[in-house]
Design an enzyme around this catalytic site. Structure first.
Site, PDB file in Angstrom:
ATOM      1  N   GLU A 195      -4.633   3.097   6.740  1.00  0.00           N
ATOM      2  CA  GLU A 195      -4.380   3.058   5.302  1.00  0.00           C
ATOM      3  C   GLU A 195      -5.048   4.287   4.667  1.00  0.00           C
ATOM      4  O   GLU A 195      -4.627   4.769   3.617  1.00  0.00           O
ATOM      5  CB  GLU A 195      -4.981   1.766   4.715  1.00  0.00           C
ATOM      6  CG  GLU A 195      -4.768   1.671   3.226  1.00  0.00           C
ATOM      7  CD  GLU A 195      -5.367   0.427   2.562  1.00  0.00           C
ATOM      8  OE1 GLU A 195      -5.733  -0.541   3.246  1.00  0.00           O
ATOM      9  OE2 GLU A 195      -5.463   0.446   1.330  1.00  0.00           O
ATOM     10  N   ARG A 213       0.836  -1.221   0.000  1.00  0.00           N
ATOM     11  CA  ARG A 213       0.000   0.000   0.000  1.00  0.00           C
ATOM     12  C   ARG A 213       0.861   1.257   0.000  1.00  0.00           C
ATOM     13  O   ARG A 213       0.522   2.253   0.658  1.00  0.00           O
ATOM     14  CB  ARG A 213      -0.956   0.038   1.200  1.00  0.00           C
ATOM     15  CG  ARG A 213      -1.902  -1.104   1.319  1.00  0.00           C
ATOM     16  CD  ARG A 213      -2.918  -1.143   0.166  1.00  0.00           C
ATOM     17  NE  ARG A 213      -3.988  -2.060   0.462  1.00  0.00           N
ATOM     18  CZ  ARG A 213      -3.979  -3.353   0.132  1.00  0.00           C
ATOM     19  NH1 ARG A 213      -2.953  -3.855  -0.525  1.00  0.00           N
ATOM     20  NH2 ARG A 213      -5.007  -4.118   0.434  1.00  0.00           N
ATOM     21  N   SER A 236     -10.420  -1.058   3.826  1.00  0.00           N
ATOM     22  CA  SER A 236      -9.647  -1.296   5.054  1.00  0.00           C
ATOM     23  C   SER A 236      -9.199   0.049   5.625  1.00  0.00           C
ATOM     24  O   SER A 236      -8.589   0.841   4.912  1.00  0.00           O
ATOM     25  CB  SER A 236      -8.403  -2.117   4.753  1.00  0.00           C
ATOM     26  OG  SER A 236      -8.746  -3.356   4.220  1.00  0.00           O
TER      27      SER A 236
END
Ligand code: EPU
Length: 321
Positions: free
Chosen positions: A317, A130, A213
């Site tokens: 995130e 990510r 998420s």
């Protein structure tokens, strides 16, 4: 996540094209009932990557649907991830054993500092979990992605190692074709299974607002994982298994969802915000009217309880604007 009113202008890319760069599109070989000539083509042609240029404003799942229809492998496991192609190359989106970096060939951008168009090879993008070069504090906001060139494949490349994906795909495959032979799998079959799994676990973006998420899965040293495992076995019994993935560098990735559930957050509400009851890694705008501070309040309390219970620091995130 907007933390307040945003005093500025938001530009939303509408660069919206999908174009095969090397050679003309092959006949659709994902439709088993049609006349498919895959096996007549030489191995060389089938195994060479198919370069596809996609505008930054294309909805990522529209690209996945297009690729599956064309019989092109590479993005089927990334089906149904919300968001657009430009963002995918910044965030290195990933799901079910595939990250978009695995299929990115080049990222094209407008450089707002030098005021020119530039391109970055996949190596230059500095991809991690990510993460990318575009997210570095000194770089952030400088480059506007215009389009991304992906290297897809006509050669079947199913990636089925994640969780129970292999079994789920085998069931679906058997139902559809009466055969469990992996060779006759198509990207469309895998796409269908992925979409079904996502729909079972994740909130439908058009119905319940979320950013997917909320936290990244933490990576901890092996010693710390063993301590967490020992504590979990002491609590739940010696057969208990803590979900985890061993990384090549000896570190261990633990699903944040498991930690958050262990801390009792699954399904908990706080004002308009809630922890999703089927996947606690997701914080949703439950009422559609949640205040930023309700979401951020939940975020802070979850981080604090995971830290207290496991000694692990969760990192969001989600970008806070
Ligand atoms: N788990 C629980 N309780 C739950 C749900 C999950 O304990 O309620 C545990 C289970 O052990 C399960 C494990 O967590 O096996 C992993 O769950 P899941 O397969 O749903 O994946 P994840 O690690 O929670 C990551 C990505 C998702 C991606 C899935 C599938 C991150 C931050 N999230 O979630 O990506 O879809 O894997 O690959 O890495 C996103 O980034 O927005 C996103 C949705």
């Amino acid at each position: 996540l907007f933390t307040d009113d945003f005093k500025g202008t938001v530009l939303h890319s509408k660069i919206d094209f999908i174009e095969i760069l090397n050679g003309s599109p092959e006949p659709h070989c994902d439709d088993r009932d049609s006349l498919c000539h895959c096996e007549e083509r030489s191995d060389v042609a089938i195994s060479s990557p198919v370069l596809v240029s996609v505008g930054a404003g294309v909805v990522f799942d529209d690209f996945c649907a297009w690729a599956a229809k064309e019989g092109l492998w590479g993005v089927e496991n990334l089906s149904y991830i919300p968001g657009e192609v430009g963002a995918s190359a910044v965030q290195n989106i990933g799901a079910y054993g595939v990250e978009v970096k695995d299929v990115i060939h080049k990222v094209y951008c407008y450089d707002t500092v030098e005021e020119e168009f530039v391109s970055f090879s996949v190596e230059e993008c500095g991809y991690g979990y990510r993460d990318s070069f575009f997210k570095r504090p000194e770089i952030k906001g400088r480059y506007v992605v215009t389009h991304v060139v992906f290297a897809l494949s006509r050669e079947p490349k199913p990636v089925l190692e994640y969780g129970h994906l292999k079994e789920a795909v085998a069931d679906c495959h058997f139902e559809r074709s009466g055969s469990g032979d992996e060779k006759s799998l198509t990207p469309t079959m895998i796409r269908k299974v992925i979409i079904r799994i996502r729909k079972e676990k994740l909130p439908e973006p058009s119905v319940k607002g979320s950013a997917g998420s909320f936290f990244k899965n933490p990576v901890v040293p092996m010693e710390q994982f063993l301590k967490i495992e020992a504590a979990a076995k002491a609590e739940h019994g010696s057969d208990y298994k803590v979900p985890h993935y061993d990384l090549p560098d000896g570190m261990v990735k633990i699903p944040a969802a498991w930690m958050i559930e262990q801390c009792g957050w699954k399904g908990k509400r706080s004002g308009g915000a809630a922890v999703w009851d089927k996947q606690p890694l997701v914080i949703v705008n439950h009422t559609g009217e949640a205040y930023p501070e309700e979401i951020i309040g939940l975020e802070k309390r979850i981080i604090a309880s995971v830290r207290t219970r496991f000694g692990v620091e969760l990192h969001p995130e989600v970008e806070h604007v």
